[in-house]
Design a protein around this motif. Structure first.
Motif, short mmCIF file in Angstrom:
data_model
loop_
_atom_site.label_atom_id
_atom_site.label_comp_id
_atom_site.label_asym_id
_atom_site.label_seq_id
_atom_site.Cartn_x
_atom_site.Cartn_y
_atom_site.Cartn_z
N HIS A 63 46.13 48.46 4.07
CA HIS A 63 45.76 47.06 3.84
C HIS A 63 46.04 46.14 5.03
CE1 HIS A 63 45.37 48.31 -0.32
NE2 HIS A 63 46.60 48.76 -0.27
N GLY A 64 46.64 46.67 6.08
CA GLY A 64 46.96 45.84 7.24
C GLY A 64 48.35 45.25 7.19
N VAL A 65 48.86 44.98 5.99
CA VAL A 65 50.21 44.44 5.82
C VAL A 65 50.80 44.93 4.51
CG1 VAL A 65 49.93 42.30 7.16
CG2 VAL A 65 49.36 42.32 4.73
N HIS A 66 52.10 44.83 4.42
CA HIS A 66 52.84 45.00 3.17
C HIS A 66 53.36 43.61 2.84
CE1 HIS A 66 55.62 46.70 0.21
NE2 HIS A 66 56.54 45.90 0.72
N LEU A 67 53.30 43.21 1.57
CA LEU A 67 53.76 41.89 1.17
C LEU A 67 55.06 41.99 0.37
CD1 LEU A 67 50.36 40.30 0.09
CD2 LEU A 67 51.54 40.11 2.29
N VAL A 68 55.98 41.09 0.70
CA VAL A 68 57.27 41.03 0.01
C VAL A 68 57.31 39.69 -0.72
CG1 VAL A 68 59.78 40.97 0.27
CG2 VAL A 68 58.39 42.42 1.78
N TYR A 69 57.39 39.73 -2.05
CA TYR A 69 57.49 38.51 -2.85
C TYR A 69 58.92 38.39 -3.33
CZ TYR A 69 56.60 34.97 -6.40
OH TYR A 69 56.63 33.82 -7.14
N VAL A 70 59.51 37.23 -3.09
CA VAL A 70 60.89 36.97 -3.48
C VAL A 70 60.88 35.86 -4.52
CG1 VAL A 70 63.20 36.36 -2.69
CG2 VAL A 70 61.66 37.64 -1.17
N ALA A 71 61.25 36.21 -5.74
CA ALA A 71 61.28 35.24 -6.84
C ALA A 71 62.54 34.38 -6.72
CB ALA A 71 61.27 35.97 -8.17
N PRO A 72 62.50 33.17 -7.26
CA PRO A 72 63.71 32.35 -7.25
C PRO A 72 64.82 33.03 -8.06
CG PRO A 72 61.90 31.17 -8.32
CD PRO A 72 61.39 32.51 -7.92
N ALA A 73 66.05 32.76 -7.69
CA ALA A 73 67.19 33.34 -8.40
C ALA A 73 67.06 33.08 -9.89
CB ALA A 73 68.49 32.78 -7.87
N GLY A 74 67.30 34.11 -10.67
CA GLY A 74 67.25 33.98 -12.11
C GLY A 74 65.89 34.23 -12.71
N GLU A 75 64.84 34.38 -11.86
CA GLU A 75 63.49 34.60 -12.39
C GLU A 75 63.24 36.06 -12.73
OE1 GLU A 75 59.14 34.14 -10.56
OE2 GLU A 75 60.18 32.24 -10.77
N CYS A 76 63.92 36.97 -12.04
CA CYS A 76 63.70 38.39 -12.34
C CYS A 76 64.91 38.95 -13.08
CB CYS A 76 63.42 39.17 -11.06
SG CYS A 76 64.77 39.17 -9.88
#
Length: 190
Positions: free
Chosen positions: A25-38
């Motif tokens: 895909h050209g890149v890998h994406l890292v999603y960081v949820a706000p603390a307490g969301e996950c």
């Protein structure tokens, strides 16, 4: 299997997955949820120690660190490998963050368009303003891990500050914001 061998195996699988995403895909994406969301953050709660002192020691700075982000953010891994800073977007839900970053990364890797600080990328919706992040080592941890870069020699990164539907940026009068305010580059850390 001892813990270090298990950790090495986990890191090898992670690295392989990131490499596969970059190749496909050209890149890998890292999603960081706000603390307490996950779930994992809810379990840890407030008991998690703040690594701020360790980060300050690693950077050799006696100054106060910027506050942690209290909003989601997402960033790329893979653009540094083709000579371009990684890209970061703040304050959007996961699907919107990934859509924006995939489109912007495609401009870089697919159309060979180098993004530069101060540039507005109008062909993407919302319009995006490219801004240099002065403290990428405090934000793009997984990119630095992937490229084996120490905190002090972080991969560079640009923040893509998004506009509202009328093309107004966070500092423009009448701006329609989302659920989160976009922090200014350098005013936050992960």
């Amino acid at each position: 299997m001892d813990i270090s061998a298990a950790m090495r195996a986990f890191e090898d699988r992670q690295r392989s997955m990131i490499t596969d995403h970059i190749r496909s895909h050209g890149v890998h994406l890292v999603y960081v949820a706000p603390a307490g969301e996950c779930d994992c953050c809810r379990e840890v709660g407030e008991a998690a120690p703040d690594a701020g002192d360790q980060v300050a020691d690693l950077l050799g700075r006696a100054q106060e660190l910027p506050p942690r982000l209290d909003q989601p953010f997402c960033y790329t891994i893979g653009l540094f490998g083709i000579g371009h800073p990684e890209l970061v977007v703040l304050g959007l839900p996961q699907d919107a963050s990934m859509t924006v970053l995939n489109a912007a990364a495609h401009q870089v890797s697919g159309h060979r368009q180098d993004l530069v600080p101060g540039q507005v990328v109008p062909q993407l919706e919302p319009h995006l303003l490219v801004e240099e992040i002065p403290n990428p080592g405090m934000i793009v941890f997984q990119a630095n891990n992937y490229y084996k870069r120490p905190l002090q020699a972080s991969v560079p990164a640009y923040q893509l500050t998004w506009s509202d539907p009328a093309g107004r940026f966070p500092w423009d009068e009448g701006r329609q914001g989302g659920p989160w305010i976009q922090a200014r580059p350098g005013d936050y850390r992960a």
